[in-house]
Design a protein around this motif. Structure first.
Motif, PDB file in Angstrom:
ATOM      1  N   TYR A  16      -3.196  15.906 -10.118  1.00  0.00           N
ATOM      2  CA  TYR A  16      -2.256  17.393  -9.662  1.00  0.00           C
ATOM      3  C   TYR A  16      -3.279  17.488  -9.005  1.00  0.00           C
ATOM      4  CZ  TYR A  16       2.491  16.268 -10.678  1.00  0.00           C
ATOM      5  OH  TYR A  16       3.524  15.806 -10.047  1.00  0.00           O
ATOM      6  N   THR A  17      -5.018  18.401 -10.226  1.00  0.00           N
ATOM      7  CA  THR A  17      -5.871  19.244  -9.995  1.00  0.00           C
ATOM      8  C   THR A  17      -6.800  18.498  -8.900  1.00  0.00           C
ATOM      9  OG1 THR A  17      -5.892  19.707 -12.652  1.00  0.00           O
ATOM     10  CG2 THR A  17      -7.535  19.795 -11.196  1.00  0.00           C
ATOM     11  N   GLU A  18      -7.088  17.682  -8.652  1.00  0.00           N
ATOM     12  CA  GLU A  18      -7.747  16.576  -7.974  1.00  0.00           C
ATOM     13  C   GLU A  18      -7.378  15.911  -6.648  1.00  0.00           C
ATOM     14  OE1 GLU A  18      -8.428  12.300  -9.726  1.00  0.00           O
ATOM     15  OE2 GLU A  18      -8.760  11.839  -7.771  1.00  0.00           O
ATOM     16  N   LEU A  19      -5.848  16.495  -6.340  1.00  0.00           N
ATOM     17  CA  LEU A  19      -5.464  16.442  -4.602  1.00  0.00           C
ATOM     18  C   LEU A  19      -4.999  17.598  -4.320  1.00  0.00           C
ATOM     19  CD1 LEU A  19      -2.620  13.966  -5.328  1.00  0.00           C
ATOM     20  CD2 LEU A  19      -3.924  13.158  -4.406  1.00  0.00           C
ATOM     21  N   LEU A  20      -4.954  19.158  -5.448  1.00  0.00           N
ATOM     22  CA  LEU A  20      -5.615  19.986  -5.097  1.00  0.00           C
ATOM     23  C   LEU A  20      -6.897  20.532  -4.385  1.00  0.00           C
ATOM     24  CD1 LEU A  20      -3.191  21.861  -8.228  1.00  0.00           C
ATOM     25  CD2 LEU A  20      -2.745  22.104  -5.044  1.00  0.00           C
ATOM     26  N   GLU A  21      -7.635  20.320  -5.283  1.00  0.00           N
ATOM     27  CA  GLU A  21      -9.008  20.686  -4.745  1.00  0.00           C
ATOM     28  C   GLU A  21      -9.902  19.737  -4.209  1.00  0.00           C
ATOM     29  OE1 GLU A  21     -10.711  20.974  -9.557  1.00  0.00           O
ATOM     30  OE2 GLU A  21     -11.321  19.305  -8.458  1.00  0.00           O
ATOM     31  N   ALA A  22      -9.207  18.373  -3.621  1.00  0.00           N
ATOM     32  CA  ALA A  22      -9.130  17.846  -2.295  1.00  0.00           C
ATOM     33  C   ALA A  22      -8.464  18.358  -1.065  1.00  0.00           C
ATOM     34  CB  ALA A  22      -9.363  16.018  -2.148  1.00  0.00           C
ATOM     35  N   GLY A  23      -7.783  19.201  -1.516  1.00  0.00           N
ATOM     36  CA  GLY A  23      -6.810  19.625   0.142  1.00  0.00           C
ATOM     37  C   GLY A  23      -5.680  18.657   0.148  1.00  0.00           C
ATOM     38  N   GLN A  61     -10.210   6.505  -2.619  1.00  0.00           N
ATOM     39  CA  GLN A  61     -10.807   6.544  -4.048  1.00  0.00           C
ATOM     40  C   GLN A  61     -11.277   5.301  -5.195  1.00  0.00           C
ATOM     41  OE1 GLN A  61     -12.027   9.433  -5.253  1.00  0.00           O
ATOM     42  NE2 GLN A  61     -11.246  10.262  -3.524  1.00  0.00           N
ATOM     43  N   SER A  62     -10.154   4.235  -4.618  1.00  0.00           N
ATOM     44  CA  SER A  62     -10.939   3.083  -5.232  1.00  0.00           C
ATOM     45  C   SER A  62     -11.851   1.819  -4.699  1.00  0.00           C
ATOM     46  CB  SER A  62      -8.771   2.473  -5.290  1.00  0.00           C
ATOM     47  OG  SER A  62      -9.169   1.866  -3.814  1.00  0.00           O
ATOM     48  N   ALA A  78       0.891  -0.784   0.053  1.00  0.00           N
ATOM     49  CA  ALA A  78      -0.203  -0.249  -0.297  1.00  0.00           C
ATOM     50  C   ALA A  78       0.938   1.485  -0.291  1.00  0.00           C
ATOM     51  CB  ALA A  78      -0.878  -0.765   1.440  1.00  0.00           C
ATOM     52  N   GLY A  79       1.729   1.313  -1.666  1.00  0.00           N
ATOM     53  CA  GLY A  79       2.519   2.243  -1.191  1.00  0.00           C
ATOM     54  C   GLY A  79       1.935   3.512  -2.147  1.00  0.00           C
ATOM     55  N   LEU A  80       2.502   3.792  -2.673  1.00  0.00           N
ATOM     56  CA  LEU A  80       2.042   5.207  -3.573  1.00  0.00           C
ATOM     57  C   LEU A  80       1.409   4.450  -5.380  1.00  0.00           C
ATOM     58  CD1 LEU A  80       0.977   8.130  -4.739  1.00  0.00           C
ATOM     59  CD2 LEU A  80       3.179   8.398  -5.294  1.00  0.00           C
ATOM     60  N   THR A  81       2.425   3.626  -6.085  1.00  0.00           N
ATOM     61  CA  THR A  81       2.248   2.975  -7.021  1.00  0.00           C
ATOM     62  C   THR A  81       0.822   2.038  -7.149  1.00  0.00           C
ATOM     63  OG1 THR A  81       4.546   3.208  -7.404  1.00  0.00           O
ATOM     64  CG2 THR A  81       3.267   1.087  -8.794  1.00  0.00           C
ATOM     65  N   GLY A  82       0.789   1.372  -5.660  1.00  0.00           N
ATOM     66  CA  GLY A  82      -0.386   0.248  -5.352  1.00  0.00           C
ATOM     67  C   GLY A  82      -1.306   0.650  -5.032  1.00  0.00           C
ATOM     68  N   ALA A  83      -1.832   2.776  -4.658  1.00  0.00           N
ATOM     69  CA  ALA A  83      -2.500   2.869  -4.373  1.00  0.00           C
ATOM     70  C   ALA A  83      -3.644   3.594  -5.654  1.00  0.00           C
ATOM     71  CB  ALA A  83      -2.797   3.595  -3.641  1.00  0.00           C
ATOM     72  N   LEU A  84      -2.141   3.586  -6.336  1.00  0.00           N
ATOM     73  CA  LEU A  84      -2.609   4.686  -7.559  1.00  0.00           C
ATOM     74  C   LEU A  84      -3.102   3.604  -8.634  1.00  0.00           C
ATOM     75  CD1 LEU A  84       0.514   6.858  -8.647  1.00  0.00           C
ATOM     76  CD2 LEU A  84      -2.219   7.606  -8.686  1.00  0.00           C
ATOM     77  N   CYS A  85      -2.829   2.048  -8.530  1.00  0.00           N
ATOM     78  CA  CYS A  85      -2.995   1.203  -9.436  1.00  0.00           C
ATOM     79  C   CYS A  85      -4.639   0.672  -9.226  1.00  0.00           C
ATOM     80  CB  CYS A  85      -2.466   0.063  -9.170  1.00  0.00           C
ATOM     81  SG  CYS A  85      -0.092   0.035  -9.886  1.00  0.00           S
ATOM     82  N   CYS A  86      -4.995   0.772  -7.460  1.00  0.00           N
ATOM     83  CA  CYS A  86      -6.376   0.141  -6.867  1.00  0.00           C
ATOM     84  C   CYS A  86      -7.102   1.381  -7.579  1.00  0.00           C
ATOM     85  CB  CYS A  86      -6.107   0.409  -5.908  1.00  0.00           C
ATOM     86  SG  CYS A  86      -5.146  -1.071  -4.795  1.00  0.00           S
ATOM     87  N   ALA A  87      -6.751   2.580  -7.965  1.00  0.00           N
ATOM     88  CA  ALA A  87      -7.297   3.668  -7.642  1.00  0.00           C
ATOM     89  C   ALA A  87      -7.996   3.498  -9.656  1.00  0.00           C
ATOM     90  CB  ALA A  87      -7.206   5.315  -7.872  1.00  0.00           C
ATOM     91  N   MET A  88      -6.910   3.593 -10.424  1.00  0.00           N
ATOM     92  CA  MET A  88      -6.926   3.372 -11.765  1.00  0.00           C
ATOM     93  C   MET A  88      -7.660   2.359 -12.180  1.00  0.00           C
ATOM     94  SD  MET A  88      -3.128   4.318 -13.075  1.00  0.00           S
ATOM     95  CE  MET A  88      -2.553   5.589 -12.465  1.00  0.00           C
TER      96      MET A  88
END
Ligand code: FAD
Length: 336
Positions: free
Chosen positions: A71-78, A116-117, A9-19
């Motif tokens: 980036y937009t998503e993370l900025l909008e979510a704070g 999100q995932s 559950a690092g960044l790459t794993g979390a991104l894969c789950c969301a995608m």
């Protein structure tokens, strides 16, 4: 339904789950630690937190169009906000480069993508074996738990992939040799916690140190995130140099912490005494030699599918992880 296991559950794993989020896939994450983050994790003491690994996110002007939405998503979510304040010694960047910090700590970026995932995330699951069983994958953890999956995604650093036992270890000689060539730097992170109201008397938010063989980077973490009220308790994060990290890689971490503190005293003699400290050894910090010539991921076994993904295919930063996760998930979507 496709049962997908993501290891780590690092960044790459979390991104894969969301995608991979889809009604036709059942995505599970097994993480060996008790929380998500990996090299984007935080450390805590009382109410204070500090970024232990990744310190800030850099968006280069040439960032691929495909990454802008993240980036937009993370900025909008704070979850991200622009980095403010003085960063001493930072290299001149291309015009248009922007830096961001995570006000709730860098692990909040990873947690955002996991949320999100909708994946089922289990902590304390240290995977040790991956076995091929009649078209399925049987995966075992250190504490004897096991389950069956149709697809396994390994989003852990290469030395941890190479430790996995079972059929995987026997069946991938070519891919093993590509993974064996990956190299990582190692370094120490020392975090010093101070009492509320103590003044460290430094003008910067972060500083790259160039005149020390031991320390390469300092971050006044609470100021960096600037989300606390005035009178907050300062937290100073110190990263050791790569050379020092390699030299001391076998030494006792508390002895190493002493050496780093002595050097810090030399660099900043007016620092007040801290009230608590934590030290962490990053054995696999940043990738120095990535996998040569791969598209951003590697398929280790076709049917059932085992694939690996991570910053060692690209580079050790936010964009590198997105690039690798995008590359794998677009291949998976076409296969699944
Ligand atoms: C000191 C330091 C400073 C950095 N600074 C920055 C920065 O300022 N900006 C930036 O963008 N990047 C920075 N990086 C790089 C960035 O942190 C990494 O590129 C990124 O976090 C890698 O994510 P990952 O998911 O690929 O791997 P990891 O974060 O390593 O995730 C792998 C996960 O797998 C888990 N795991 C491992 N083995 C197993 C197993 N057998 N079973 C179950 N789980 C397992 C681990 O516990 C971990 O959670 C820094 C890294 C470090 C260490």
């Amino acid at each position: 339904m496709g049962r997908v296991l993501v290891l780590g559950a690092g960044l790459t794993g979390a991104l894969c789950c969301a995608m991979l989020r889809s009604p036709s896939l059942q995505v599970t994450v097994w993480e060996k630690e008790r929380e998500a983050g990996g090299r984007m994790s935080n450390t805590h003491w009382e109410s204070q937190i500090a970024d232990l690994g990744a310190q800030y996110i850099t968006r280069m002007p040439g960032t691929r169009q495909a990454h802008q939405g993240y980036y937009t998503e993370l900025l909008e979510a704070g979850v991200l906000k622009p980095l403010e304040g003085l960063v001493e010694g930072m290299k001149n960047m291309e015009l248009g480069t922007k830096h961001f910090v995570a006000p709730r700590g860098s692990s909040s970026i990873v947690n955002y993508f996991l949320e999100q995932s909708d994946a089922n995330v289990k902590f304390g699951c240290h995977v040790t074996h991956v076995l091929l069983r009649d078209g399925e994958l049987e995966v075992w953890t250190q504490n004897g738990a096991h389950d069956y999956f149709d697809t396994v995604i390994l989003s852990v650093p290469t030395p941890q992939i190479l430790l996995l036992q079972g059929d995987l270890a026997k069946s991938i000689p070519t891919q093993r040799s590509a993974l064996q060539k990956v190299r990582y730097s190692s370094r120490f992170a020392l975090v010093l916690f101070y009492n509320a109201g103590q003044e460290l008397g430094v003008p910067w938010v972060m500083k790259y140190v160039t005149d020390s063989p031991i320390i390469c980077f300092l971050s006044l973490d609470n100021r960096k995130r600037s989300c606390e009220p005035l009178g907050e308790a300062p937290v100073l994060v110190v990263h050791s140099s790569v050379h020092f990290g390699a030299e001391q890689s076998q030494c006792d971490v508390e002895e190493v912490a002493q050496l780093i503190q002595c050097e810090l005293q030399r660099l900043l003699p007016h620092l007040p005494s801290h009230v608590h400290h934590k030290v962490h050894r990053w054995c696999h910090s940043q990738v120095t030699v990535p996998v040569d010539g791969s598209p951003g991921h590697l398929i280790l076994h076709q049917r059932p599918l085992i694939a690996c993904v991570g910053d060692y295919f690209t580079r050790s930063n936010f964009d590198g992880c997105i690039e690798s996760a995008l590359s794998l998930t677009s291949t998976l979507k076409s296969l699944l």
